[in-house]
Each structure stands twice: as structure tokens, then as C-alpha cells.
Design a protein around this motif. Structure first.
Motif, PDB file in Angstrom:
ATOM      1  N   ASP A  92       0.745  -1.157   0.038  1.00  0.00           N
ATOM      2  CA  ASP A  92       0.025   0.073  -0.052  1.00  0.00           C
ATOM      3  C   ASP A  92       0.783   1.414  -0.330  1.00  0.00           C
ATOM      4  O   ASP A  92       0.691   2.128  -0.955  1.00  0.00           O
ATOM      5  CB  ASP A  92      -0.829  -0.010   0.982  1.00  0.00           C
ATOM      6  CG  ASP A  92      -1.945  -1.403   1.232  1.00  0.00           C
ATOM      7  OD1 ASP A  92      -3.004  -1.175   0.999  1.00  0.00           O
ATOM      8  OD2 ASP A  92      -1.261  -2.419   1.403  1.00  0.00           O
ATOM      9  N   GLN A  93       1.553   1.468   1.149  1.00  0.00           N
ATOM     10  CA  GLN A  93       2.291   2.865   1.086  1.00  0.00           C
ATOM     11  C   GLN A  93       3.228   2.960   0.170  1.00  0.00           C
ATOM     12  O   GLN A  93       3.528   4.212  -0.278  1.00  0.00           O
ATOM     13  CB  GLN A  93       2.645   3.225   2.564  1.00  0.00           C
ATOM     14  CG  GLN A  93       1.900   2.931   3.876  1.00  0.00           C
ATOM     15  CD  GLN A  93       0.670   3.921   3.538  1.00  0.00           C
ATOM     16  OE1 GLN A  93       0.616   5.127   3.075  1.00  0.00           O
ATOM     17  NE2 GLN A  93      -0.659   3.926   3.884  1.00  0.00           N
ATOM     18  N   ALA A  94       4.056   1.789  -0.110  1.00  0.00           N
ATOM     19  CA  ALA A  94       5.219   1.882  -1.272  1.00  0.00           C
ATOM     20  C   ALA A  94       4.529   2.349  -2.654  1.00  0.00           C
ATOM     21  O   ALA A  94       4.952   3.185  -3.274  1.00  0.00           O
ATOM     22  CB  ALA A  94       5.721   0.466  -1.318  1.00  0.00           C
ATOM     23  N   HIS A  95       3.171   1.785  -2.889  1.00  0.00           N
ATOM     24  CA  HIS A  95       2.613   2.248  -4.082  1.00  0.00           C
ATOM     25  C   HIS A  95       2.401   3.616  -3.983  1.00  0.00           C
ATOM     26  O   HIS A  95       2.463   4.325  -5.048  1.00  0.00           O
ATOM     27  CB  HIS A  95       1.345   1.270  -4.233  1.00  0.00           C
ATOM     28  CG  HIS A  95       1.734   0.049  -4.986  1.00  0.00           C
ATOM     29  ND1 HIS A  95       2.341  -0.858  -4.299  1.00  0.00           N
ATOM     30  CD2 HIS A  95       1.540  -0.534  -6.112  1.00  0.00           C
ATOM     31  CE1 HIS A  95       2.498  -2.021  -5.237  1.00  0.00           C
ATOM     32  NE2 HIS A  95       1.953  -1.656  -6.276  1.00  0.00           N
ATOM     33  N   LYS A  96       1.756   4.329  -3.039  1.00  0.00           N
ATOM     34  CA  LYS A  96       1.568   5.702  -2.948  1.00  0.00           C
ATOM     35  C   LYS A  96       2.582   6.390  -3.093  1.00  0.00           C
ATOM     36  O   LYS A  96       2.524   7.462  -3.887  1.00  0.00           O
ATOM     37  CB  LYS A  96       0.753   5.624  -1.446  1.00  0.00           C
ATOM     38  CG  LYS A  96      -0.213   6.937  -1.381  1.00  0.00           C
ATOM     39  CD  LYS A  96      -0.820   7.033   0.173  1.00  0.00           C
ATOM     40  CE  LYS A  96      -1.374   8.515   0.091  1.00  0.00           C
ATOM     41  NZ  LYS A  96      -1.948   8.587   1.532  1.00  0.00           N
ATOM     42  N   ARG A  97       3.579   6.171  -2.507  1.00  0.00           N
ATOM     43  CA  ARG A  97       5.104   6.804  -2.523  1.00  0.00           C
ATOM     44  C   ARG A  97       5.547   6.785  -4.004  1.00  0.00           C
ATOM     45  O   ARG A  97       5.943   7.753  -4.793  1.00  0.00           O
ATOM     46  CB  ARG A  97       6.098   6.376  -1.642  1.00  0.00           C
ATOM     47  CG  ARG A  97       5.833   6.859  -0.295  1.00  0.00           C
ATOM     48  CD  ARG A  97       7.127   6.635   0.451  1.00  0.00           C
ATOM     49  NE  ARG A  97       6.759   6.774   1.564  1.00  0.00           N
ATOM     50  CZ  ARG A  97       7.468   6.587   2.898  1.00  0.00           C
ATOM     51  NH1 ARG A  97       8.932   6.195   2.597  1.00  0.00           N
ATOM     52  NH2 ARG A  97       7.303   7.048   3.998  1.00  0.00           N
TER      53      ARG A  97
END
Lengths: 277, 166
Positions: free
Chosen positions: B24-29
Motif C-alpha cells: 500500500d504505502q510503497a505504491h502511494k509513494r
């Protein structure tokens, strides 16, 4: 008054963390084993075999059954004749934190739901009941969020039919589809209030899967299971005879104006462990 | 990964090579980095992303439990990554119509692997190195070398999905 030290509680919770995460519940393992024997679809059988092998490998190698070691939910029943020396909630959270660290589990908890932040091991969710007696019962349920995300709550009208309630439960499973690691265990809470129905739905997951109720709810559970297993979602959502291992319902009296129904789905890696101090 | 075009939805294969964990967060970044035209933590061209957040690595081990997480949560970020050259993804569960269309357009592949079998899957990881977003903890990007990692083709380069089949 019987005295129980906070440090005893911490130690017990640490051990429950290990057992719950490394050793698949016997009843779940048996249900998966029967699903494997029942399944004819070759691919579904291969997946069920991998799930069973995974449980063996996890236990042998002290590895988490699933990398999502969950948001730990801790159910406590505290006897009213027990004197706890120390802070009960802090002791439980310390047991979770120390256990998750000791056994190399995953830090999946962010400190703020909106701002997120660096994932940590705790805090956990604690539900406490005061009961008779001089003992403490502790249950640790590491609940993965792939399946927790598929939870549903519906406040039905009091005149709603059982058919409508059934439809809602089946729709919840349908909408979880392949995403939440089927074959599922479907926990259902009926009655109470919005919050209480949700707790009952989760508590239902703690019941031994083979336990049969001898009430009208037994038929409801078996009818639901039959219909869910006709959905052909199957292991990993790729089709098969077994979409759910069990449906478990817990109920409570409710208000004349309502009929709360909560569905709490568990993935096949339904993990929990308990101890009585 | 070579010969992506020859893969058919439903096919079971084993894969050996390099994959990168990202959830999730890696994708957002990464999506923000692409928007801002900043450098990404690894070359997306030809890369394989594994939707996975492993448990902590036990002492003396290579990696902890490391199964797939629900792919659908990454759907909103996936088309942009495919446009940047991402060749394949590994996860669990169905994908949105948009992702399916993007997979077809950019000739990518979506695989699924044994869901809820994180302990077993760790057997196939031969090397693991955290390369970016360390502050995300289990959501950091880890470069994995895998051997004989079991995969099922879930959406092929023609946009055919295993989830439409039954």
C-alpha cells in the motif's frame, strides 16, 4: 481474593502470541483436512494441500502461519474474586509487544488511523468481561486485515425476515470473493446493538468449528454453510466445493425497533489460543 | 521475465529470479514519485512487484513469513506503474476492470500465489535485501531472489482472467 501479578499476565500473553501464530488450531486443521479429502477439483486440491503443508512448515520452523500476524484482539474474562497487582491493560499490551518482538512477527499497527505513522507491534484490542470466580481467562486472536476488511454490519428492521438476513450474510461472503483467503470461517453476530453485534460476530470465530448448537440457529448455520459452499468461490477464489469451513452464529436479545446483524469473516488461517490463570 | 506473451490464464508455473516487494504505502509513494517525475527506488522497466509485507526475519534466517496480500488495494496505482514498464505483479484476489485493461494495453501479467501460506513460501526465497522506504517497516521495498517460486497466471497479456472462468 486470589492475587494474580501483572507479570504473570504478560508472560501468559507472550506464550499465547507464540501458540496462536505458529500453531494452527486443531479444529481448523481438521476442517481443512476434510475439505482436502472432499475436494475433487485438481487445482483446489493443490491449494488446500499447500495450506496444510504451510501449517506443518510454520510449526516445525517457528514461523508465522501467515505474514499478516494481524491486529491482535485479546478477550479477557476476569473473575470478580481476583486481585490483579499491577495494570491489566498495560500487562496485556506488554505481552503482545514482547511476544511479537521475541517471535519475529510483524509490526502491523500504525499509531494513528488517518496520519498512519511507523508500524508498531501494539496496542492490541482488549475486550474485558467480569465473571464469577477467581481465575482469569485470556484469549489471543491475531486477526488479519485482508479478511477483517470484508466485515459487514447491517441494522435490519425488526420485521425483516430470516431470508433477508441470510441473503445479507451470503452477500458478505460473495463480496469477499477471492480476496480474503478462502476457505473462510464466517462469524455472525445477531442482536444486541451495533457495537455488540460486531463483538459477537468476532467472538463466534473463537468457537470450536465442530461444535453444534442445539437451537434453531444450528439449522441456520448449516443452511448458510450449504448455500455459501454452492457459491463455488473455493480456495483462493479459483473454484471448488469448499468456500467456507464453518458458519458460526452468536446471538443476544435486542431492541423492539431493530435487528443488528454483523458478519466477521476469517481467512482459512483462523488463529487463536487461550489460557486460564 | 521472458515470454510473457506465451503465458495463459490458469497456467501454473514456477519462477526463479528477482522480485520486489511493495504494498500500500510503497505504491502511494511510487505513484507520487512518478507524478513529480522523481527517481523510483528501482527500475520499473521489466520488473516484477510482489504485494507482500513479510514478518521480521528470524535470527539466522533469510526472511520471515512472506505470503501475498490483497491485490485489489493496489488497483488505483497499478496502471501508472504498468505505463512505466512494470512487467508483472504477484498477489492474491481479483483486480479491477481498469487494471485488467492496463495489463492488456501494456502487455503485463498478473500472477497469484498460495494465499495464507507465508511460512511455506519463505522456502523459495534465497536472498532478501531491503532497498528503500525503510521507515515503512514491513511495507519497505525488499529485493528478493527467488527459486522455483510457485505462481498461477491470473490475468495474461491478452487480458484474460482466471476469475472470469468460473
Amino acid at each position: 481474593m486470589r492475587e494474580i501479578k501483572a507479570s504473570q499476565i504478560t508472560k501468559a500473553v507472550m506464550e499465547l502470541v507464540r501458540r496462536a501464530n505458529f500453531i494452527l488450531r486443531n479444529d481448523v486443521r481438521f476442517a481443512l483436512g476434510s475439505a482436502y479429502r472432499l475436494e475433487k477439483n485438481k487445482r483446489a486440491k493443490t491449494i488446500l494441500k499447500a495450506i496444510l503443508d504451510n501449517a506443518v512448515y510454520a510449526k516445525q520452523n517457528s514461523l508465522a502461519i501467515c505474514q499478516d500476524t494481524g491486529m491482535p484482539v485479546v478477550f479477557t474474562e476476569v473473575g470478580q474474586d481476583v486481585k490483579i497487582s499491577g495494570d491489566l491493560k498495560a500487562a496485556i499490551n506488554k505481552g503482545i509487544k514482547d511476544g511479537y518482538r521475541k517471535y519475529s512477527l510483524r509490526s502491523s499497527i500504525v499509531g494513528d488511523p488517518l496520519l498512519r505513522g511507523i508500524p508498531k507491534f501494539s496496542p492490541c484490542i482488549i475486550h474485558t468481561d467480569i465473571v464469577r470466580g477467581n481465575r482469569i481467562k485470556l484469549i489471543v486472536l491475531p486477526k488479519g486485515f485482508g479478511c477483517e476488511n470484508k466485515s459487514r454490519l447491517m441494522m435490519f428492521k425488526p420485521t425483516a425476515t430470516i431470508k433477508e438476513v441470510k441473503k445479507f450474510i451470503i452477500e458478505a461472503v460473495k463480496s469477499a470473493g477471492a480476496d480474503a483467503c478462502p476457505p473462510y470461517v464466517v462469524g455472525v453476530g445477531i442482536g444486541g446493538s451495533a457495537d455488540y453485534a460486531s463483538i459477537l460476530g468476532k467472538k463466534a470465530l473463537l468457537e470450536k468449528l465442530s461444535t453444534k448448537h442445539y437451537t434453531p440457529y444450528a439449522k441456520l448455520e448449516s443452511d448458510l454453510l450449504k448455500e455459501i459452499n454452492n457459491l463455488n468461490i473455493g480456495p483462493m477464489g479459483l473454484g471448488g466445493k469448499v468456500t467456507a469451513l464453518a458458519v458460526k452464529i452468536q446471538k443476544y436479545p435486542t431492541h423492539i425497533a431493530g435487528l443488528p446483524v454483523s458478519v466477521n469473516i476469517s481467512c482459512h488461517a483462523l488463529r487463536s489460543a487461550q489460557i486460564i490463570l | 521475465m521472458r515470454n510473457l506473451n506465451s503465458l495463459k490464464a490458469g497456467q501454473q508455473i514456477i519462477f526463479s529470479g528477482t522480485i520486489y516487494t511493495a504494498r500500500d504505502q510503497a505504491h502511494k509513494r511510487m505513484a507520487e514519485a512518478i507524478k513529480a517525475k522523481k527517481r523510483l527506488p528501482f527500475e520499473l522497466e521489466g520488473a516484477i512487484i510482489y504485494y507482500c509485507g513479510p514478518t521480521k526475519t528470524p535470527k539466522g534466517g533469510i526472511i520471515g513469513s512472506c505470503g501475498p496480500t490483497t491485490s485489489a488495494r493496489m488497483d488505483e496505482f497499478t496502471p501508472a506503474l504498468l505505463a512505466q514498464g512494470l512487467s508483472a505483479m504477484i498477489g492474491k484476489g481479483a483486480r479491477s476492470k481498469k487494471v485488467k485493461d492496463a495489463i492488456k494495453k501494456y502487455q503485463g501479467v498478473y500472477f497469484v500465489t498460495y494465499a495464507g501460506c507465508g511460512a511455506l513460501l519463505s522456502k523459495y526465497i534465497k536472498h532478501a535485501e531491503t532497498i528503500a522506504y525503510r521507515d515503512l517497516g514491513p511495507e519497505a521495498i525488499v529485493k528478493l531472489e527467488v527459486k522455483d517460486f510457485p505462481l498461477i497466471v491470473a490475468i495474461d497479456t491478452h487480458g484474460r482472467s482466471i476469475y472470469d472462468a468460473h
